[in-house]
Motif scaffolding. Structure first.
Motif, mmCIF file in Angstrom:
data_model
loop_
_atom_site.group_PDB
_atom_site.id
_atom_site.type_symbol
_atom_site.label_atom_id
_atom_site.label_comp_id
_atom_site.label_asym_id
_atom_site.label_seq_id
_atom_site.Cartn_x
_atom_site.Cartn_y
_atom_site.Cartn_z
ATOM 1 N N LEU A 265 0.858 -1.186 0.000
ATOM 2 C CA LEU A 265 0.000 0.000 0.000
ATOM 3 C C LEU A 265 0.893 1.234 0.000
ATOM 4 C CD1 LEU A 265 -2.739 1.566 0.413
ATOM 5 C CD2 LEU A 265 -2.374 1.262 2.878
ATOM 6 N N PHE A 266 0.692 2.094 -0.998
ATOM 7 C CA PHE A 266 1.327 3.417 -1.003
ATOM 8 C C PHE A 266 0.252 4.412 -0.612
ATOM 9 C CE2 PHE A 266 3.619 0.881 -4.089
ATOM 10 C CZ PHE A 266 4.951 1.170 -3.847
ATOM 11 N N SER A 267 0.512 5.170 0.423
ATOM 12 C CA SER A 267 -0.555 6.023 0.942
ATOM 13 C C SER A 267 0.035 7.330 1.424
ATOM 14 C CB SER A 267 -1.236 5.288 2.102
ATOM 15 O OG SER A 267 -2.100 6.155 2.787
ATOM 16 N N HIS A 268 -0.514 8.436 0.989
ATOM 17 C CA HIS A 268 -0.036 9.733 1.455
ATOM 18 C C HIS A 268 -1.146 10.493 2.152
ATOM 19 C CE1 HIS A 268 1.138 13.999 1.255
ATOM 20 N NE2 HIS A 268 2.340 13.514 1.500
ATOM 21 N N GLY A 269 -0.830 11.002 3.320
ATOM 22 C CA GLY A 269 -1.774 11.863 4.035
ATOM 23 C C GLY A 269 -2.666 11.082 4.975
ATOM 24 N N ILE A 270 -3.375 11.836 5.799
ATOM 25 C CA ILE A 270 -4.188 11.236 6.866
ATOM 26 C C ILE A 270 -5.355 10.440 6.291
ATOM 27 C CG2 ILE A 270 -5.771 13.188 7.216
ATOM 28 C CD1 ILE A 270 -5.262 12.704 10.307
ATOM 29 N N GLY A 271 -5.756 10.760 5.054
ATOM 30 C CA GLY A 271 -6.883 10.072 4.431
ATOM 31 C C GLY A 271 -6.660 8.580 4.301
ATOM 32 N N GLY A 272 -5.399 8.139 4.302
ATOM 33 C CA GLY A 272 -5.105 6.726 4.115
ATOM 34 C C GLY A 272 -5.224 5.887 5.383
ATOM 35 N N ALA A 273 -5.614 6.504 6.494
ATOM 36 C CA ALA A 273 -5.606 5.807 7.784
ATOM 37 C C ALA A 273 -6.415 4.509 7.750
ATOM 38 C CB ALA A 273 -6.141 6.733 8.872
ATOM 39 N N PHE A 274 -7.597 4.543 7.140
ATOM 40 C CA PHE A 274 -8.453 3.353 7.179
ATOM 41 C C PHE A 274 -7.967 2.289 6.200
ATOM 42 C CE2 PHE A 274 -10.997 6.887 8.756
ATOM 43 C CZ PHE A 274 -11.351 6.382 9.992
ATOM 44 N N LEU A 275 -7.419 2.713 5.069
ATOM 45 C CA LEU A 275 -6.857 1.731 4.141
ATOM 46 C C LEU A 275 -5.655 1.029 4.777
ATOM 47 C CD1 LEU A 275 -7.177 3.565 0.724
ATOM 48 C CD2 LEU A 275 -8.164 1.342 1.304
#
Lengths: 179, 729
Positions: free
Chosen positions: B144-154
């Motif tokens: 998983l590549f995730s940037h920012g707080i929006g990725g918390a649930f992923l």
């Protein structure tokens, strides 16, 4: 009666354009247009350089050529704060005012009338600051009554070295850039 | 008008609108001439997502339509004033290029031809592929590549799925070397927001950092505040930036020679005994060994490396010492320049240590946060194989996951295969160096899923694209801020999404159920989740919905406020000489090494930020596009004259590997050294769906085919590409 003006501290301004963006949303300025803009002037040779950043808009001049040249009276000096405004209903779109402004502050709105900065008179009327002044992250802009010697803007203009844009145009601009 | 009564009115109405009153002016009713904004206005507090700073904002909805966004006056970060990107945030909602519904690829990867599907169809497809990968290769084969707080649930869903491979380019392509350098020196990193006490600094030293163009709100506000209080600014940058224009000392260093300059500054401060001797004696480790090296690094030596005259180096070093400990040598943020970046950051940390600015006002503060307990989920499955990005601890001082390490493993299949990428809110084509390697890795995948708001370049390569609701249309994880003034803040929906876009928490939760991981989501909806967490802190969702944020009690932030000086390093002290670096085979005191030069007639490509854009994600935002529709390339005036180019002409840049950029406008200026060119990152889009930004300006990322890997932590130094200039006819 008040005579509104601004002092903008160029030593703090970073030219981030927040003033432009805030104006666009506050005043629903259509895509492709803006009522204020940033100018950056770089002088000198590397490494002895100097940059002057100015947030520019209608100067709400004491002697406004855009008002003198308007054939219908649409461009006028409002009694409140001597703000230079355009009555959209009276404007016939002749563009004389656009041509007369030495600062390029006016543009033709797609709806057919001359448009420009209003100093956010609708906000000022409610005791709020113009949107550009209120948003500025560097707090470099001061708005107020130039006829009140006690106002912060008057004190800044009296106490700090400053310049205005195109002083030779004889328009009496009311935006003062502090150095 | 009465100031106090107006303030009271605003307080009673629930939300201060940031009105500063004009005491003494008598308002008059306006005539029909003034374009007064009419209509019913609803104000909703939330926090911004145009960048990662997470300023607290108030969205104003007029007659059911988003009108404007202003700063929340209660917010310690924005202090009631958003940056231009946050102010233009409504453009993310009105952007006509937004993704509207889930898409499944119809033809070859990268063809950008899609079938619109339902969410259920999309999830079935993704879950089928993910289960197959798990059976064939194990759960670790998905990253998983995730940037920012929006990725918390992923992140939660993928930890439940069983993979430890969760990364963001913000480490190895951005702030990683900086944080590693400070960890090696003080035992603590810098974090975000940076723990810099700019507002109290008497002297601010910026090395390549272009505050004002780089619009991290609090930093810029405090920079202007410090300028207003008469702080001295020293800027080392090959380009005469806005920050440089505020400087008493502007030092146009040769690109890549920053370590030499830092060593020479330390030489002056040590040999002239201008450093904080009490601090060094009490807290320093290995100072004598450090000193033995540093005395060799004279300003005369550094002159040959940096091009900065020795007297300028001496004067600026003395200026720093004069104001210590309120001298802040800023650690910067985007620090992946030359591959020696951890050592450069360590040199910055050491200079701060000499000045005694750590833990002191005007230097670095100790942040704190409120205690908001997490949700009590069941434990995640344990991975037997460990992370894939850094086999054998090849990069011994990497303290987060290396995105480019995952990419490498995906290509090589070593130490184990990676077969699925799930990408959230990060446009890897613009964020990672060497696009060809990224595409090679993508070709090795069985599944690439991209969650985004706009059809970015990486979305163009996906098998499945999931359209996310913008930050103004969704709830998100709480922001429990780690800052000088701690607070907890809520993001909440202001308007409905215009199409079939969904919030990320919903996407993550639905996907978990499809994967048979429903037990990891015992809560039914996000409001229940948020309220549960807030209750743990003695708060409620109702309060946060009304106020947007609740502030905690600031803890002591400086030594003189009672912070105990503890150094979580191996020696328990501030490490002027690093034994752990020495043991690992690295320089225990930073050393300068000359950078490789480019081919004759070429220019080093440098890049940076503009105040009205975030990464490559805002160029189609109609409001921000208006403020800056394209980037330009800065050329020194002498170069422009030699090439017969004038400002406004269009050129293409060709790099050392024969990659040719799209056309870009030229800015011929004295404000850059003649050996380099500069452009703002994020333009030159090649994704067809980004209609208003397609082919406008040029992409630095496309030209960054080469990178130097930092041997300490795996960061990718990207200022190592060279371009020649071709006139566009």
């Amino acid at each position: 009666m008040a005579r509104f003006g601004m002092a903008i501290d160029t030593t703090k301004c970073v030219g981030c354009m927040d003033c432009i963006v805030a104006c666009k949303t506050e005043n629903d300025v259509p895509d492709g247009y803006c009522r204020d803009w940033i100018a950056k002037r770089v002088e000198g040779r590397m490494p002895d350089l100097r940059m002057t950043i100015t947030s520019e808009r209608c100067n709400h001049c004491d002697n406004p050529p855009c008002v003198t040249c308007c054939p219908t009276g649409a461009s006028h000096v409002h009694v409140y704060g001597k703000i230079v405004l355009v009555d959209h209903g009276k404007c016939i779109g002749c563009k004389a005012c656009v041509a007369s402004c030495p600062y390029g502050a006016r543009f033709m709105h797609p709806d057919g009338y001359a448009d420009k900065c209003t100093f956010c008179i609708h906000r000022v009327d409610k005791g709020q600051l113009p949107a550009c002044v209120e948003v500025c992250p560097t707090r470099c802009m001061t708005f107020g009554d130039l006829d009140d010697p006690q106002s912060e803007v008057s004190r800044l203009v009296a106490g700090r070295k400053h310049f205005v844009l195109k002083p030779d145009a004889g328009t009496g601009p009311r935006i003062f850039y502090l150095e | 008008m009465n100031t106090i009564s107006r303030r009271r009115f605003l307080k009673i109405s629930g939300l201060g609108l940031g009105a500063a009153s004009l005491a003494g002016l008598s308002p008059r009713r306006l005539g029909a001439t003034a374009a007064a904004s009419a209509g019913t206005v609803r104000a909703v507090p939330t926090y911004c997502d145009i960048c990662f700073w997470k300023c607290n904002a108030i969205a104003h909805v007029r007659d059911g339509r988003l009108w404007k966004i202003t700063g929340n006056p209660e917010d310690p970060l924005s202090r009631g004033r958003l940056c231009p990107r946050g102010t233009g945030g409504i453009g993310t909602v009105t952007d006509p290029d937004r993704l509207q519904s889930p898409l499944i690829r119809r033809k070859a990867r990268g063809g950008e031809e899609w079938v619109e599907v339902t969410w259920d169809e999309a999830f079935d497809y993704i879950a089928g592929k993910l289960q197959k990968i798990k059976v064939e290769h194990g759960p670790e084969a998905v990253a998983l590549f995730s940037h920012g707080i929006g990725g918390a649930f992923l992140k939660h869903t993928f930890k439940a799925y069983g993979t430890p491979n969760i990364a963001a380019p913000s480490f190895a392509q951005c702030r990683g070397p900086r944080d590693a350098g400070f960890l090696l020196t003080f035992g603590e990193d810098i974090g975000s927001p940076e723990r810099t006490d700019i507002r109290n600094a008497r002297c601010i030293v910026l090395i390549g950092s272009h505050l004002g163009e780089n619009m991290h709100n609090t930093q810029v506000q405090e920079f202007a505040e410090a300028l207003g209080k008469g702080a001295t600014v020293i800027v080392a940058d090959p380009r005469f930036s806005v920050a440089a224009s505020k400087a008493k000392y502007y030092l146009p260093v040769k690109p890549g020679s920053d370590i030499a300059l830092l060593l020479a500054w330390m030489n002056v401060i040590v040999t002239e005994e201008l450093y904080d001797q009490a601090f060094v004696e009490q807290h320093g480790f290995g100072f004598e060994n450090f000193k033995a090296e540093i005395v060799e690094r004279t300003p005369e030596w550094a002159y040959l490396e940096t091009g900065i005259p020795p007297e300028k180096i001496r004067e600026s070093a003395r200026e720093m010492a004069r104001h210590r400990p309120a001298t802040l040598v800023h650690p910067g943020r985007h620090a992946t320049w030359y591959g020696d970046d951890t050592q450069r950051s360590r040199a910055i940390a050491l200079l701060n240590a000499l000045l005694g600015s750590w833990g002191r006002k005007g230097g670095f503060y100790y942040p704190s946060s409120m205690d908001v307990p997490g949700y009590p989920y069941q434990p995640y499955p344990k991975s037997g194989r460990g992370k894939v990005d850094n086999p054998g601890k090849k990069y011994p001082f990497a303290h987060e996951t290396i995105s480019t390490g995952i990419r490498e493993a995906t290509i090589s299949g070593q130490p184990y295969p990676v077969k699925g990428w799930f990408v959230y809110a990060t446009n890897l084509i613009h964020a990672l160096p060497n696009e060809a390697e990224t595409l090679k890795a993508i070709q090795a995948l069985d599944l690439l899923v991209v969650v985004d708001v706009i059809p970015s370049e990486i979305a163009g390569w996906a098998d499945v694209v999931l359209p996310e609701a913008t930050y103004l249309e969704r709830y998100d994880e709480l922001n429990v801020e780690y800052f000088r003034d701690p607070f907890v803040a809520l993001r909440q929906p202001v308007v409905e999404p215009p199409g079939d876009q969904k919030p990320n928490w919903w996407i993550a939760r639905e996907l978990a159920f499809k994967l048979g991981l429903g037990e990891y989501y015992p809560w039914q909806d996000i409001e229940e989740y948020l309220d549960y967490r807030l209750a743990g802190a003695g708060l409620s969702l109702g309060t946060l919905k009304e106020k947007g944020l609740v502030k905690g009690t600031p803890a002591p932030a400086f030594f003189d406020e009672g912070v105990e000086a503890l150094w979580p390093t191996p020696s328990g002290k501030v490490e002027f000489y690093s034994l752990q670096l020495e043991r690992a085979g690295f320089d225990p005191v930073p050393r300068h090494q000359r950078q490789k030069e480019g081919p004759p007639g070429s220019f080093r490509l440098l890049y940076g930020r503009a105040p009205v854009h975030s990464f490559s994600r805002t160029q189609t935002n109609p409001i921000l596009r208006d403020a800056m529709p394209e980037n330009d390339v800065w050329l020194n005036a002498s170069v422009g004259a030699r090439l017969g180019l004038r400002s406004g002409d269009y050129v293409r840049l060709r790099n050392q590997d024969d990659v040719l950029s799209s056309p870009i406008k030229v800015r011929v200026t004295e404000a850059i050294r003649p050996d380099c060119v500069y452009m703002v990152h994020g333009f030159g889009h090649t994704a067809k769906g980004l209609r208003s930004a397609f082919g406008v300006g040029a992409s630095d990322a496309q030209l960054i085919t080469r990178y130097e890997t930092d041997p300490l932590m795996g960061g990718t130094g990207m200022n190592v590409n060279f371009v020649s200039i071709e006139r566009e006819n």
